[in-house]
Motif scaffolding. Structure first.
Motif: not given
Length: 76
Positions: A48-58
Motif C-alpha cells: 500500500p502507498l496510501l492510508e485512507r481515513s474512514s471518512n475518505r476525506r484525508s
C-alpha cells in the motif's frame, strides 16, 4: 515486475498535490481515474502507498508511499 508509467505519473501527482481530487485536476482527468491508477500501482508493487481515513476525506502516505513518491518524483 512491470510498473505502468501512467500509474506512476498519477501517483506522483497525488504526492505533489496531497490528494486524489487535486491530482485529477492537475492531470485534467477524473479523480476516479487517478484512484484506479494508484490502486493499479499498489497492486503492481504489492504494497500500500496510501492510508485512507474512514471518512475518505484525508489520506496519508505510508512509509513505502513516501519513499516511492520521493524517488518517482525525482525520476520524472
Amino acid at each position: 515486475m512491470q510498473i505502468p508509467l501512467n500509474a506512476v505519473r498519477a501517483f506522483v501527482a497525488v504526492y505533489e498535490t496531497g490528494g486524489i481530487r487535486a491530482a485529477g485536476r492537475a492531470l485534467d482527468v477524473t479523480h476516479s481515474a487517478v484512484a484506479r491508477h494508484v490502486q493499479e500501482l499498489e497492486a503492481a508493487i504489492g504494497r500500500p502507498l496510501l492510508e485512507r481515513s474512514s471518512n475518505r476525506r484525508s489520506l496519508h502516505f505510508t512509509q513505502t508511499g513516501e519513499v516511492f513518491g520521493q524517488s518517482a518524483q525525482a525520476a520524472l
